[in-house]
Design a protein around this motif. Sequence first.
Motif, short mmCIF file in Angstrom:
data_model
loop_
_atom_site.label_atom_id
_atom_site.label_comp_id
_atom_site.label_asym_id
_atom_site.label_seq_id
_atom_site.Cartn_x
_atom_site.Cartn_y
_atom_site.Cartn_z
N GLU A 124 51.47 69.13 61.76
CA GLU A 124 51.54 68.50 63.08
C GLU A 124 52.82 68.97 63.80
O GLU A 124 53.74 69.53 63.20
CB GLU A 124 51.53 66.99 62.96
N ASP A 125 52.88 68.72 65.11
CA ASP A 125 54.00 69.20 65.92
C ASP A 125 55.34 68.75 65.38
O ASP A 125 56.30 69.54 65.32
CB ASP A 125 53.84 68.72 67.36
N ARG A 126 55.44 67.47 64.98
CA ARG A 126 56.73 66.95 64.52
C ARG A 126 57.20 67.69 63.27
O ARG A 126 58.38 68.00 63.13
CB ARG A 126 56.59 65.45 64.25
N PRO B 45 46.79 79.40 67.32
CA PRO B 45 46.58 78.05 67.85
C PRO B 45 45.13 77.57 67.68
O PRO B 45 44.90 76.40 67.37
CB PRO B 45 46.95 78.19 69.33
N PRO C 169 58.03 72.83 68.73
CA PRO C 169 57.70 74.00 67.91
C PRO C 169 57.16 75.14 68.77
O PRO C 169 56.55 74.90 69.80
CB PRO C 169 56.60 73.47 66.97
N ARG D 255 56.27 70.77 62.26
CA ARG D 255 56.60 72.15 62.59
C ARG D 255 57.94 72.23 63.32
O ARG D 255 58.72 73.15 63.11
CB ARG D 255 55.49 72.78 63.44
N ARG D 256 58.19 71.24 64.16
CA ARG D 256 59.47 71.22 64.88
C ARG D 256 60.63 71.06 63.89
O ARG D 256 61.64 71.77 63.98
CB ARG D 256 59.47 70.07 65.89
N ASP E 45 55.21 79.21 68.71
CA ASP E 45 54.44 80.22 67.98
C ASP E 45 54.76 81.56 68.63
O ASP E 45 54.33 81.81 69.77
CB ASP E 45 52.94 79.94 68.05
#
Length: 862
Positions: free
Chosen positions: A179-181, A141, A487, A183-184, A489
């Motif tokens: 970005e989060d979107r 992270p 997402p 990775r999701r 990790d």
Amino acid sequence: MAVTESAFDPTQIPEKPTLDGIEAEWAQRWQDEGVYAFNRSATRDQVYSIDTPPPTVSGSLHMGHVFSYTHTDTIARYQRMTGKSVFYPMGWDDNGLPTERRVQNFFGVRCDPNVAYQPGFTPPFRGDPPKDHQPISISRPNFIQLCEELTHEDEKIFEDLFRRLGLSVDWEYLYTTIEDRSRRASQRAFLRNLARGQAYTQEAPTLWDVDFKTAVAQAELEDRERPGAYHNVAFARSDGQGDVVIDTTRPVLLAACVALVAHPDDDRYKPLFGKTVRTPLYGVEVPVLAHPLAQIDKGTGIAMICTFGDLTDVIWWRELNLPTRAIIGRDGRIIATAPNGLESPSGIAAYEQIAGLFINQAQTKVVEMLRESGAMLGEPRAIMHPVKFFEKGDRPLEIVTSRQWYIRNGGRDTDLRGALLNRGENLVWHPDHMRHRYSNWVEGLNGDWLISRQRYFGVPVPVWYPVDADGATVHDSPIVPSEDMLPIDPSTDVPSGYTADQRNQPNGFIGDPDVMDTWATSSLSPQIAGKWEDDADLFGRIFPMDLRPQGHDIIRTWLFSTVVRANFEHNSLPWKNAALSGWILDPDRKKMSKSKGNVVTPVDLFERFGSDAVRYWAASARPGIDTAFSEDQMKVGKKLATKLLNATKFVLTFPQPDVDAKPTHPVDLAMLARVAETVREATVAFDQYDYARALERTEAMFWWFCDNYVELVKGRVYNSQGADAAGSAISALRLALSALQRLLAPFMPFTTETVWRWWQNGSVHTATWPTAAELGPIGDSAILDPIGEILSQVRRAKTDAKTSQKTAVTEATVSATEAVLTAFELGRGDLSDAGSVRSWVTVSSAGETTVSAVLAPPEPAS
């Protein structure tokens, strides 16, 4: 938007029009006015959606980007002008090895999933760490945060350059692959693949880059010619009946040998099948086997099977059910412990001499020992041969055994392969022959798609594994998160039903340490750009997309992998069309690339020639064809842009005719017929994704319009033949100019916007694409060439006489066919004005058109 003239004010036209500074002016105004904004209310049939390639954020953009993105932009602009709401997003690919390396080198850190997250972490450096600095380990992270910090600056530079290039993207739909979107979406698609049995993990031989310390997929390979040598090596028969001689380029792998193999039809070795031999130096007994992949005419016709020297070894090992005797470690060194089966004291002593050495060092040592033992016959024979490399790597790949994740792609499933081949057949390819690259790739696959990477930065494989009571990882029962957790990790997040203190403990859990290949995320670019599952309304309006533009060199990677993911998730193609760009070639006809050090950066070219001139060069290249970099072509583009400024200024100099004024003169109507034909040709070309053809036809028409028609009717425009004749010419000039400006708009957006706004409402880029019908009644364009030929001969006579083109012609005689003379009569007045001809004589003949001119004596000097 319909085309309507504004209340024209000729004082708004600069006295000396210039291209200077127009890029910055229009880029800002387009943004402020929302010229390229996607209309969310448009229904799917009203939308044209583009799966824009997300460039890798790892340094700087080069002319290859300018080249291919210009091609896409011309298509986007054309579609917008035909009335489509164009979904044209942009993404930044900041996920992968190039970004990981750059962050490491910039901040002086390295990513380690085993390190705990540190809130508020400050890196030791922000640029240029000392050469002796040892990177400090930080959590994934923390590493992603540094990546976002560094790439944000790169992305701003990229955006500024693309705006200067004039890309008509809607920047409201910008995304990044880390970005989060994103990775999701990547993790969601993977988990669904896993649930459907389309993704799996197994321990298997894997291509391995010893420098990057990661597995490499088949699509990331490239062959490079490298020097090597054949070695004749003798294996002693176990029955004492002599030797079996093999030819090998890698005697270093003798300790990994598990069998010898020959073709089943090779009479030389048929008596040996089922018998055994002993490996030189190590004395391990191995069988002699038969397999059809053995080549009778290669070397001595019999080869050793090692675990593993190449991909054929893997096939033999699997199909002949052979043991594993690996000797190469993931660090590129010979493993310290001798492999199973190597038991004799002399064999172990020989192995100890290479243990711990790098492969090339061990090869030298083995050759030396073979000479001393007498097992090598003669001297090595130098050769050049293809060796497999990771496309980003510096050393040959090795094959090691490791646990990896795979997605099925037809490499081991004929039914799936057939389905994916059918997808390729149903895709519309531009140019069409590129479909064969796709089918050849799919038909040649020999394994599934390896998607896991032993790197630290990227989209994590979103699973954990149970740890049993003995502390062993249970890989066959992965623990998966629910989709609402994404997402995740696994190195920091905890699966449901467990606590953080159970990580890496017996009866606890362990996170998968790997990340997914960057293509595993990029293969979902339509889903990420369209906000799949996050915005169902948007996704329903844009998917399947209309266009995938990309380079022809990544059909096997990006295009194919995107087809695989859409086939599994949506049971469809991800897009209707694929438009392929070629490469840019340097003066030596070599591909321009950063790795070759022969790239040209675009900013200087924008400064010297202007963005539209650079776009002109790019758009002149045929779809899918490799094209030479050419500043000369950019000079032509700048000349075209400048001419458009001046020609527009000239046409608009004359008073706007009455609203009822229409072209009536035969020459004007003929010119409009030629414009109408150009409109039809350009429209057909764009509909076929042949932007270069559309530019070629439009440019030819524009220069003919300026150099021939304008010069022909200039006198009439100045009222030489009366008000009605002048009104016809001015009306025709304006109609043609409007059409030509719009035809050029996809290629030269800045210049066309400049001249359009001198006399029209709104942006040229939201104006309607020209049609033949809007030009009104048209005439016979066949009269134009005869008229042009007559004027050309009059001018040539003056040139030959070395006199001014303004010199009067007292009499000109035209000898031509009746058809030509008919055309001449229709253009007589304009020819008289343009050629300064006082009187004409016509002679009917069957031969070629000839014009003889009697020039007036020069005016006496005053």
